[in-house]
Design a protein around this motif. Structure first.
Motif, mmCIF file in Angstrom:
data_model
loop_
_atom_site.group_PDB
_atom_site.id
_atom_site.type_symbol
_atom_site.label_atom_id
_atom_site.label_comp_id
_atom_site.label_asym_id
_atom_site.label_seq_id
_atom_site.Cartn_x
_atom_site.Cartn_y
_atom_site.Cartn_z
ATOM 1 N N SER A 169 0.822 -1.200 0.000
ATOM 2 C CA SER A 169 0.000 0.000 0.000
ATOM 3 C C SER A 169 0.863 1.259 0.000
ATOM 4 N N ALA A 170 1.904 1.260 0.831
ATOM 5 C CA ALA A 170 2.785 2.429 0.920
ATOM 6 C C ALA A 170 3.539 2.639 -0.384
ATOM 7 N N LEU A 171 3.936 1.556 -1.038
ATOM 8 C CA LEU A 171 4.652 1.684 -2.306
ATOM 9 C C LEU A 171 3.765 2.322 -3.366
ATOM 10 N N GLY A 172 2.520 1.884 -3.454
ATOM 11 C CA GLY A 172 1.598 2.472 -4.427
ATOM 12 C C GLY A 172 1.365 3.951 -4.171
ATOM 13 N N ARG A 173 1.134 4.292 -2.921
ATOM 14 C CA ARG A 173 0.902 5.704 -2.592
ATOM 15 C C ARG A 173 2.165 6.536 -2.792
ATOM 16 N N GLY A 174 3.313 5.952 -2.459
ATOM 17 C CA GLY A 174 4.573 6.667 -2.670
ATOM 18 C C GLY A 174 4.833 6.934 -4.137
ATOM 19 N N ALA A 176 2.525 7.241 -6.471
ATOM 20 C CA ALA A 176 1.570 8.261 -6.909
ATOM 21 C C ALA A 176 2.045 9.660 -6.516
ATOM 22 N N TRP A 177 2.494 9.814 -5.273
ATOM 23 C CA TRP A 177 2.974 11.121 -4.838
ATOM 24 C C TRP A 177 4.294 11.496 -5.520
ATOM 25 N N SER A 178 5.099 10.508 -5.872
ATOM 26 C CA SER A 178 6.323 10.805 -6.626
ATOM 27 C C SER A 178 5.976 11.358 -8.001
ATOM 28 N N ALA A 179 4.961 10.798 -8.634
ATOM 29 C CA ALA A 179 4.528 11.305 -9.941
ATOM 30 C C ALA A 179 4.040 12.746 -9.822
ATOM 31 N N VAL A 180 3.251 13.027 -8.794
ATOM 32 C CA VAL A 180 2.780 14.402 -8.586
ATOM 33 C C VAL A 180 3.970 15.332 -8.368
ATOM 34 N N SER A 181 4.934 14.884 -7.580
ATOM 35 C CA SER A 181 6.118 15.690 -7.301
ATOM 36 C C SER A 181 6.919 15.963 -8.569
ATOM 37 N N VAL A 182 7.088 14.963 -9.410
ATOM 38 C CA VAL A 182 7.846 15.150 -10.653
ATOM 39 C C VAL A 182 7.125 16.125 -11.577
ATOM 40 N N ILE A 183 5.810 15.996 -11.684
ATOM 41 C CA ILE A 183 5.047 16.877 -12.574
ATOM 42 C C ILE A 183 5.154 18.323 -12.123
ATOM 43 N N PHE A 184 4.922 18.566 -10.844
ATOM 44 C CA PHE A 184 4.968 19.944 -10.358
ATOM 45 C C PHE A 184 6.401 20.473 -10.306
ATOM 46 N N GLY A 185 7.357 19.614 -10.019
ATOM 47 C CA GLY A 185 8.750 20.052 -10.045
ATOM 48 C C GLY A 185 9.204 20.431 -11.443
ATOM 49 N N ALA A 186 8.800 19.652 -12.438
ATOM 50 C CA ALA A 186 9.169 19.959 -13.826
ATOM 51 C C ALA A 186 8.513 21.258 -14.274
ATOM 52 N N SER A 187 7.244 21.442 -13.926
ATOM 53 C CA SER A 187 6.583 22.684 -14.343
ATOM 54 C C SER A 187 7.209 23.882 -13.623
ATOM 55 N N ALA A 188 7.600 23.729 -12.367
ATOM 56 C CA ALA A 188 8.261 24.828 -11.644
ATOM 57 C C ALA A 188 9.616 25.132 -12.274
ATOM 58 N N TRP A 189 10.343 24.099 -12.690
ATOM 59 C CA TRP A 189 11.643 24.313 -13.326
ATOM 60 C C TRP A 189 11.463 25.048 -14.653
ATOM 61 N N LEU A 190 10.449 24.670 -15.418
ATOM 62 C CA LEU A 190 10.194 25.350 -16.690
ATOM 63 C C LEU A 190 9.835 26.820 -16.461
#
Length: 182
Positions: free
Chosen positions: A67-72, A74-88
């Protein structure tokens, strides 16, 4: 041989620590066997109970980890998306700032691209270091010493070759070269 019937032995219903015996008197052989059998039964029962509890614990732990792996992830994907958009957005702001200082579009974009490439190279280097650490080198080395999962299994000629003779220097092997153990 005669079959034993319950109730023939008067000591059968007495507790293991029979109060009818004088202190220091050794128990009868039947009583000793009953005590040993009772202790063995208790031990086996306790071991089975411990095994069941351990199985339940491991099962629950794996369910929690899954369960923790799945949630982790999912949150990693959110982090990558928002981090990439912030970098851009940060690179866009840096290009606008460099342009306001009088640099051309080409120079501004090239400088921010160079900065992005340096950060990407640093990240790629660190990823390679961490993947190398995740290689379980010590475990593989120990398994190879045990003769299991040798990394040189593809060389069947080496496996069929006779063992090498020890060096002539008093049986002491030279110090291994290469990378130190981790």
């Amino acid at each position: 041989m005669t079959e034993r019937v319950n109730g023939e032995d008067p000591r059968e219903d007495e507790p293991a620590g029979s109060a009818g015996r004088a202190p220091g008197e050794t128990p009868h052989l039947d009583e000793s066997i009953r005590r040993i059998r009772a202790a063995a039964t208790e031990t086996v029962s306790s071991g089975l109970d411990s095994g069941r509890a351990l199985r339940k614990l491991i099962s629950a732990d794996f369910a929690l980890a899954r369960s923790a792996l799945g949630r982790g992830l999912a949150w990693s994907a959110v982090s990558v998306i928002f981090g990439a958009s912030a970098w851009l957005l940060a690179m866009g702001a840096a290009i606008a700032l460099l342009q306001s200082w009088g640099l051309s579009w080409l120079a501004s974009i090239s400088i921010t691209m160079l900065l992005s490439l340096v950060v990407a190279g640093l990240a790629a280097w660190r990823v390679s270091v961490f993947f190398d650490l995740a290689g379980m080198h010590a475990t593989r080395r120990q398994l190879s010493r045990l003769g299991l999962f040798s990394e040189h299994d593809s060389d069947e000629d080496d496996a069929l070759a006779p063992p090498k003779a020890p060096p002539a220097g008093g049986g002491l092997a030279p110090a291994p070269t290469g990378t130190p153990p981790r």
